[in-house]
Design a protein around this motif. Structure first.
Motif, PDB file in Angstrom:
ATOM      1  N   LEU A 247      -6.788   2.476   6.978  1.00 41.84           N
ATOM      2  CA  LEU A 247      -5.781   3.179   6.189  1.00 41.84           C
ATOM      3  C   LEU A 247      -6.455   4.285   5.393  1.00 41.84           C
ATOM      4  O   LEU A 247      -7.389   4.005   4.627  1.00 41.84           O
ATOM      5  N   GLY A 248      -6.002   5.484   5.595  1.00 42.15           N
ATOM      6  CA  GLY A 248      -6.453   6.593   4.775  1.00 42.15           C
ATOM      7  C   GLY A 248      -7.946   6.848   4.813  1.00 42.15           C
ATOM      8  O   GLY A 248      -8.503   7.363   3.830  1.00 42.15           O
ATOM      9  N   TYR A 249      -8.587   6.515   5.899  1.00 41.27           N
ATOM     10  CA  TYR A 249     -10.033   6.694   6.086  1.00 41.27           C
ATOM     11  C   TYR A 249     -10.850   5.912   5.056  1.00 41.27           C
ATOM     12  O   TYR A 249     -12.031   6.197   4.838  1.00 41.27           O
ATOM     13  N   SER A 250     -10.235   4.888   4.444  1.00 37.82           N
ATOM     14  CA  SER A 250     -10.974   4.192   3.405  1.00 37.82           C
ATOM     15  C   SER A 250     -10.880   2.684   3.458  1.00 37.82           C
ATOM     16  O   SER A 250     -11.851   1.992   3.164  1.00 37.82           O
TER      17      SER A 250
ATOM     18  N   THR B   9      -0.717  10.470  11.745  1.00 31.10           N
ATOM     19  CA  THR B   9      -0.532  10.964  10.389  1.00 31.10           C
ATOM     20  C   THR B   9       0.792  10.477   9.819  1.00 31.10           C
ATOM     21  O   THR B   9       1.616   9.886  10.522  1.00 31.10           O
ATOM     22  N   SER B  10       0.994  10.763   8.545  1.00 35.86           N
ATOM     23  CA  SER B  10       2.250  10.370   7.913  1.00 35.86           C
ATOM     24  C   SER B  10       3.432  11.061   8.576  1.00 35.86           C
ATOM     25  O   SER B  10       4.541  10.532   8.595  1.00 35.86           O
TER      26      SER B  10
ATOM     27  N   SER C 189       0.832  -1.191   0.000  1.00 33.76           N
ATOM     28  CA  SER C 189       0.000   0.000   0.000  1.00 33.76           C
ATOM     29  C   SER C 189       0.870   1.246   0.000  1.00 33.76           C
ATOM     30  O   SER C 189       2.073   1.182   0.204  1.00 33.76           O
ATOM     31  N   SER C 190       0.224   2.379  -0.210  1.00 35.51           N
ATOM     32  CA  SER C 190       0.916   3.655  -0.071  1.00 35.51           C
ATOM     33  C   SER C 190       0.897   4.051   1.400  1.00 35.51           C
ATOM     34  O   SER C 190       0.411   5.118   1.762  1.00 35.51           O
TER      35      SER C 190
ATOM     36  N   ASN D  92      -0.112   7.874   4.142  1.00 34.24           N
ATOM     37  CA  ASN D  92      -1.482   7.857   4.614  1.00 34.24           C
ATOM     38  C   ASN D  92      -1.592   7.940   6.129  1.00 34.24           C
ATOM     39  O   ASN D  92      -0.737   7.415   6.848  1.00 34.24           O
TER      40      ASN D  92
END
Length: 111
Positions: A96-99, A51-52, A26-27, A31
């Motif tokens: 991850l990433g609110y998704s 956060t990142s 993943s990225s 994220n």
């Protein structure tokens, strides 16, 4: 992207657990990562996020007891939970990433 959670279980009041969530492929590093929990009959709530850049947020009820951290090289986020109480009993989910959601891991604190 699949999030793989581990580290849940049964612990006595006052005990500790460490949850892990890996997000290979993943990225991850760019994220925000979060840990949520859902107790029976209750809505899912945000417990902690990072956060990142490493900025953290905690819900008031876990401040001073839980610590969220991340290892970008391993694409893994952790939740160290100390001084656990029965109110912490829930299914804990990584996000991850609110998704993207993990499958959840059960945490049970016995009194």
């Amino acid at each position: 992207v699949q999030l793989v959670e581990s580290g849940g279980g049964l612990v006595q009041v006052g005990g500790s657990l460490r949850l892990s969530c890996a997000a290979p492929g993943s990225s991850f590093s760019i994220n925000v990562m979060g840990w949520y929990r859902q107790a029976p009959g209750k809505q899912r709530e945000l417990v902690a996020e990072i956060t990142s850049g490493g900025t953290t947020y905690y819900v008031e009820s876990v401040k001073g007891r839980f610590t969220i951290s991340r290892d970008n090289a391993k694409s893994t986020v952790y939740l160290q939970m100390n001084r656990l109480t029965p109110d912490d009993t829930a299914v804990y989910y990584c996000n991850l990433g609110y998704s993207i959601w993990g499958q959840g891991t059960q945490v049970t604190v016995s009194s």
